[in-house]
Design a protein around this motif. Structure first.
Motif, PDB file in Angstrom:
ATOM      1  N   SER A   1      39.348 -30.000  -4.954  1.00 51.05           N
ATOM      2  CA  SER A   1      39.203 -29.302  -6.228  1.00 51.05           C
ATOM      3  C   SER A   1      37.754 -29.145  -6.687  1.00 51.05           C
ATOM      4  O   SER A   1      36.861 -29.882  -6.259  1.00 51.05           O
ATOM      5  CB  SER A   1      40.035 -29.990  -7.316  1.00 51.05           C
ATOM      6  OG  SER A   1      39.816 -31.365  -7.288  1.00 51.05           O
ATOM      7  N   ILE A   2      37.598 -28.180  -7.557  1.00 53.02           N
ATOM      8  CA  ILE A   2      36.295 -27.862  -8.146  1.00 53.02           C
ATOM      9  C   ILE A   2      36.473 -27.910  -9.666  1.00 53.02           C
ATOM     10  O   ILE A   2      37.445 -27.361 -10.201  1.00 53.02           O
ATOM     11  CB  ILE A   2      35.850 -26.419  -7.772  1.00 53.02           C
ATOM     12  CG1 ILE A   2      35.708 -26.249  -6.260  1.00 53.02           C
ATOM     13  CG2 ILE A   2      34.546 -26.041  -8.490  1.00 53.02           C
ATOM     14  CD1 ILE A   2      34.497 -26.885  -5.638  1.00 53.02           C
ATOM     15  N   GLY A   3      35.545 -28.581 -10.338  1.00 46.34           N
ATOM     16  CA  GLY A   3      35.583 -28.584 -11.804  1.00 46.34           C
ATOM     17  C   GLY A   3      34.329 -27.903 -12.325  1.00 46.34           C
ATOM     18  O   GLY A   3      33.223 -28.209 -11.873  1.00 46.34           O
ATOM     19  N   PHE A   4      34.496 -26.961 -13.224  1.00 47.43           N
ATOM     20  CA  PHE A   4      33.327 -26.287 -13.803  1.00 47.43           C
ATOM     21  C   PHE A   4      33.021 -26.901 -15.159  1.00 47.43           C
ATOM     22  O   PHE A   4      33.894 -27.051 -16.014  1.00 47.43           O
ATOM     23  CB  PHE A   4      33.588 -24.789 -13.942  1.00 47.43           C
ATOM     24  CG  PHE A   4      33.715 -24.097 -12.609  1.00 47.43           C
ATOM     25  CD1 PHE A   4      32.592 -23.898 -11.810  1.00 47.43           C
ATOM     26  CD2 PHE A   4      34.949 -23.677 -12.144  1.00 47.43           C
ATOM     27  CE1 PHE A   4      32.698 -23.278 -10.565  1.00 47.43           C
ATOM     28  CE2 PHE A   4      35.072 -23.057 -10.903  1.00 47.43           C
ATOM     29  CZ  PHE A   4      33.941 -22.856 -10.112  1.00 47.43           C
ATOM     30  N   THR A   5      31.738 -27.268 -15.306  1.00 48.04           N
ATOM     31  CA  THR A   5      31.323 -27.880 -16.548  1.00 48.04           C
ATOM     32  C   THR A   5      29.924 -27.383 -16.896  1.00 48.04           C
ATOM     33  O   THR A   5      29.461 -26.404 -16.347  1.00 48.04           O
ATOM     34  CB  THR A   5      31.421 -29.426 -16.410  1.00 48.04           C
ATOM     35  OG1 THR A   5      30.959 -30.031 -17.598  1.00 48.04           O
ATOM     36  CG2 THR A   5      30.626 -29.968 -15.239  1.00 48.04           C
TER      37      THR A   5
ATOM     38  N   GLN B   1      30.560 -15.420 -14.831  1.00 44.43           N
ATOM     39  CA  GLN B   1      30.320 -16.239 -13.640  1.00 44.43           C
ATOM     40  C   GLN B   1      31.456 -17.248 -13.447  1.00 44.43           C
ATOM     41  O   GLN B   1      31.906 -17.487 -12.329  1.00 44.43           O
ATOM     42  CB  GLN B   1      29.003 -17.002 -13.781  1.00 44.43           C
ATOM     43  CG  GLN B   1      27.773 -16.146 -13.618  1.00 44.43           C
ATOM     44  CD  GLN B   1      26.523 -17.021 -13.685  1.00 44.43           C
ATOM     45  OE1 GLN B   1      26.083 -17.386 -14.772  1.00 44.43           O
ATOM     46  NE2 GLN B   1      25.966 -17.361 -12.541  1.00 44.43           N
ATOM     47  N   LEU B   2      31.893 -17.823 -14.562  1.00 42.43           N
ATOM     48  CA  LEU B   2      32.998 -18.790 -14.497  1.00 42.43           C
ATOM     49  C   LEU B   2      34.234 -18.135 -13.893  1.00 42.43           C
ATOM     50  O   LEU B   2      34.901 -18.703 -13.017  1.00 42.43           O
ATOM     51  CB  LEU B   2      33.298 -19.325 -15.904  1.00 42.43           C
ATOM     52  CG  LEU B   2      34.543 -20.214 -16.043  1.00 42.43           C
ATOM     53  CD1 LEU B   2      34.383 -21.506 -15.236  1.00 42.43           C
ATOM     54  CD2 LEU B   2      34.813 -20.550 -17.517  1.00 42.43           C
ATOM     55  N   LEU B   3      34.510 -16.939 -14.359  1.00 42.09           N
ATOM     56  CA  LEU B   3      35.696 -16.217 -13.889  1.00 42.09           C
ATOM     57  C   LEU B   3      35.598 -15.924 -12.387  1.00 42.09           C
ATOM     58  O   LEU B   3      36.527 -16.179 -11.616  1.00 42.09           O
ATOM     59  CB  LEU B   3      35.802 -14.904 -14.677  1.00 42.09           C
ATOM     60  CG  LEU B   3      37.157 -14.248 -14.790  1.00 42.09           C
ATOM     61  CD1 LEU B   3      38.180 -15.204 -15.392  1.00 42.09           C
ATOM     62  CD2 LEU B   3      37.052 -12.979 -15.654  1.00 42.09           C
ATOM     63  N   GLU B   4      34.436 -15.416 -11.989  1.00 36.74           N
ATOM     64  CA  GLU B   4      34.260 -15.040 -10.576  1.00 36.74           C
ATOM     65  C   GLU B   4      34.318 -16.273  -9.668  1.00 36.74           C
ATOM     66  O   GLU B   4      34.980 -16.256  -8.624  1.00 36.74           O
ATOM     67  CB  GLU B   4      32.910 -14.313 -10.414  1.00 36.74           C
ATOM     68  CG  GLU B   4      32.733 -13.764  -9.003  1.00 36.74           C
ATOM     69  CD  GLU B   4      31.509 -12.856  -8.870  1.00 36.74           C
ATOM     70  OE1 GLU B   4      30.978 -12.366  -9.896  1.00 36.74           O
ATOM     71  OE2 GLU B   4      31.107 -12.639  -7.701  1.00 36.74           O
TER      72      GLU B   4
ATOM     73  N   ARG C   1      41.793 -26.319  -6.047  1.00 40.13           N
ATOM     74  CA  ARG C   1      42.287 -26.386  -7.440  1.00 40.13           C
ATOM     75  C   ARG C   1      41.079 -26.246  -8.362  1.00 40.13           C
ATOM     76  O   ARG C   1      39.984 -26.702  -8.024  1.00 40.13           O
ATOM     77  CB  ARG C   1      42.959 -27.732  -7.708  1.00 40.13           C
ATOM     78  CG  ARG C   1      43.957 -28.152  -6.665  1.00 40.13           C
ATOM     79  CD  ARG C   1      44.603 -29.443  -7.073  1.00 40.13           C
ATOM     80  NE  ARG C   1      45.732 -29.147  -7.902  1.00 40.13           N
ATOM     81  CZ  ARG C   1      46.991 -29.426  -7.573  1.00 40.13           C
ATOM     82  NH1 ARG C   1      47.258 -30.067  -6.458  1.00 40.13           N
ATOM     83  NH2 ARG C   1      47.974 -29.104  -8.368  1.00 40.13           N
ATOM     84  N   VAL C   2      41.307 -25.662  -9.523  1.00 37.57           N
ATOM     85  CA  VAL C   2      40.166 -25.381 -10.410  1.00 37.57           C
ATOM     86  C   VAL C   2      40.433 -25.900 -11.823  1.00 37.57           C
ATOM     87  O   VAL C   2      41.508 -25.673 -12.395  1.00 37.57           O
ATOM     88  CB  VAL C   2      39.899 -23.852 -10.481  1.00 37.57           C
ATOM     89  CG1 VAL C   2      38.643 -23.578 -11.316  1.00 37.57           C
ATOM     90  CG2 VAL C   2      39.737 -23.258  -9.089  1.00 37.57           C
ATOM     91  N   SER C   3      39.431 -26.607 -12.370  1.00 42.35           N
ATOM     92  CA  SER C   3      39.521 -27.059 -13.761  1.00 42.35           C
ATOM     93  C   SER C   3      38.233 -26.687 -14.502  1.00 42.35           C
ATOM     94  O   SER C   3      37.200 -26.446 -13.867  1.00 42.35           O
ATOM     95  CB  SER C   3      39.748 -28.573 -13.822  1.00 42.35           C
ATOM     96  OG  SER C   3      38.669 -29.239 -13.207  1.00 42.35           O
ATOM     97  N   VAL C   4      38.310 -26.656 -15.820  1.00 42.26           N
ATOM     98  CA  VAL C   4      37.164 -26.240 -16.637  1.00 42.26           C
ATOM     99  C   VAL C   4      37.004 -27.194 -17.830  1.00 42.26           C
ATOM    100  O   VAL C   4      37.990 -27.547 -18.483  1.00 42.26           O
ATOM    101  CB  VAL C   4      37.382 -24.792 -17.168  1.00 42.26           C
ATOM    102  CG1 VAL C   4      36.230 -24.376 -18.094  1.00 42.26           C
ATOM    103  CG2 VAL C   4      37.504 -23.793 -16.014  1.00 42.26           C
ATOM    104  N   ASN C   5      35.764 -27.601 -18.092  1.00 41.19           N
ATOM    105  CA  ASN C   5      35.445 -28.418 -19.284  1.00 41.19           C
ATOM    106  C   ASN C   5      34.779 -27.544 -20.342  1.00 41.19           C
ATOM    107  O   ASN C   5      33.876 -26.775 -20.004  1.00 41.19           O
ATOM    108  CB  ASN C   5      34.410 -29.486 -18.930  1.00 41.19           C
ATOM    109  CG  ASN C   5      35.030 -30.699 -18.327  1.00 41.19           C
ATOM    110  OD1 ASN C   5      35.814 -30.579 -17.397  1.00 41.19           O
ATOM    111  ND2 ASN C   5      34.689 -31.857 -18.852  1.00 41.19           N
TER     112      ASN C   5
END
Ligand code: SF4
Ligand code: SF4
Length: 327
Positions: free
Chosen positions: A61-65, A75-78, A89-93
């Protein structure tokens, strides 16, 4: 579709701090983020790291923070869609500042859902809420649950805030759908300079300190890889695993295991270092705010590191032999 697996990595997740831009400028921000933040990773650079991650067995998984990834929403969307297309899997803070307008909040979350984002984490406490009204945060949380995404809330406390009580009350009923994590404010980044010493809750016995590393390495907006995503990571030199422009993600495992200081810490615990430092006359406070706070005390002390270098090397050698023998 989940990705196919080949060889196993100790790293299971990469947190990407995309930017130091944030809608807020919290007085305790560990990375000193603000609306004036000027460091944002390029989309191509992040996609290259994501592609590398997708090829490593163990990274799921990748988490964007950040900062706040919603400050660089396109950029987050792309990057989210790209990671999802590669089976990650993708998560966002986020702090939820974008919840001001209901229609807009639902639209943004809808786009992220479509891009494959599975879960979102929010921060809630008296300092974040100086910048994000509770009503906006609640709207953002509502948009997430309405899209059947997982939701969690991290509530930070100080010695006087009682945030866990106040925030769970203030965030009802939206908080019913979420997992809640509660931790004390840590004296890292801005907090060390701007928050009064008495606000930090020092409850954790350094004698029992361990590293809570659970396989989440990070790529920071400064372009470097760090062994973990602790709030202290940028302030603890041995945790810097090098520039992502030069180091391949597949090499991080080796960089961690070939570093004697980290190798011994992961196997003997931070308490081993605390004992050793004590024997040499270094004072590590008996109580700290967390294991990572203890890590900060031990590993940013260059004089101590230099003095124990040989001892650590010998212990690492002993542990590696023992590991080879299957012990
Ligand atoms: S919301 Fe988070 S990233 Fe933004 S300034 Fe506050 S602590 Fe830092
Ligand atoms: S103890 Fe140190 S290495 Fe472990 S998670 Fe905390 S800061 Fe990172």
């Amino acid at each position: 579709m989940r990705k196919a697996l080949s060889t196993k990595s100790v790293i299971s997740k990469i947190a990407i701090a995309m930017t130091d831009k944030c809608s807020a400028s919290c007085e305790m921000c560990c990375f000193k983020c603000s609306p004036e933040g000027k460091n944002t990773l390029s989309t191509d650079f992040m996609k290259d790291v994501i592609l590398q991650a997708s090829k490593i067995n163990g990274i799921q998984s990748i988490g964007f923070t950040g900062g706040d990834p919603f400050m660089v929403f396109d950029q987050l969307l792309e990057c989210s869609a790209y990671a999802h297309s590669l089976g990650l899997r993708v998560s966002v803070n986020t702090n939820g500042f974008w919840g001001k307008n209901e229609k807009r909040a639902f639209e943004l979350v809808g786009k992220l859902k479509e891009a494959g984002v599975e879960s979102m984490s929010f921060s809630a406490d008296h300092i974040h809420q100086e910048y994000v009204p509770i009503a906006d945060l609640k709207m953002a949380m509502r948009a997430v649950t309405a899209h059947n995404m997982l939701l969690d809330v991290t509530i930070m406390e100080t010695s006087t805030s009682e945030n866990i009580v106040r925030m769970t009350e203030a965030l009802r009923p939206e908080i019913y759908q979420s997992s809640i994590a509660n931790h004390p404010m840590l004296p890292a980044g801005n907090a060390l300079e701007k928050v009064k010493e008495g606000e930090f809750i020092r409850y954790f016995a350094s004698k029992a300190a361990y590293c809570p590393f659970f396989g989440m390495a990070s790529l920071n907006f400064d372009g470097n890889y760090y062994m973990c995503c602790s709030q202290f990571c940028r302030e603890i030199p041995p945790l810097n695993l090098g520039s992502a422009h030069e180091v391949k993600l597949a090499d991080l495992d080796r960089r961690i295991s070939s570093n004697d200081y980290l190798y011994v810490m992961l196997r003997r615990g931070l308490s081993w270092y605390v004992d050793l430092a004590g024997q040499l006359g270094y004072e590590i406070p008996q109580y700290l705010c967390s294991p990572c706070h203890c890590c900060y005390y031990v590993f940013r002390n260059e004089k101590l590191l230099d003095e124990i270098k040989e001892t650590v090397k010998n212990e690492a050698g002993r542990l590696r032999v023992s590991h080879l023998l299957g012990n």
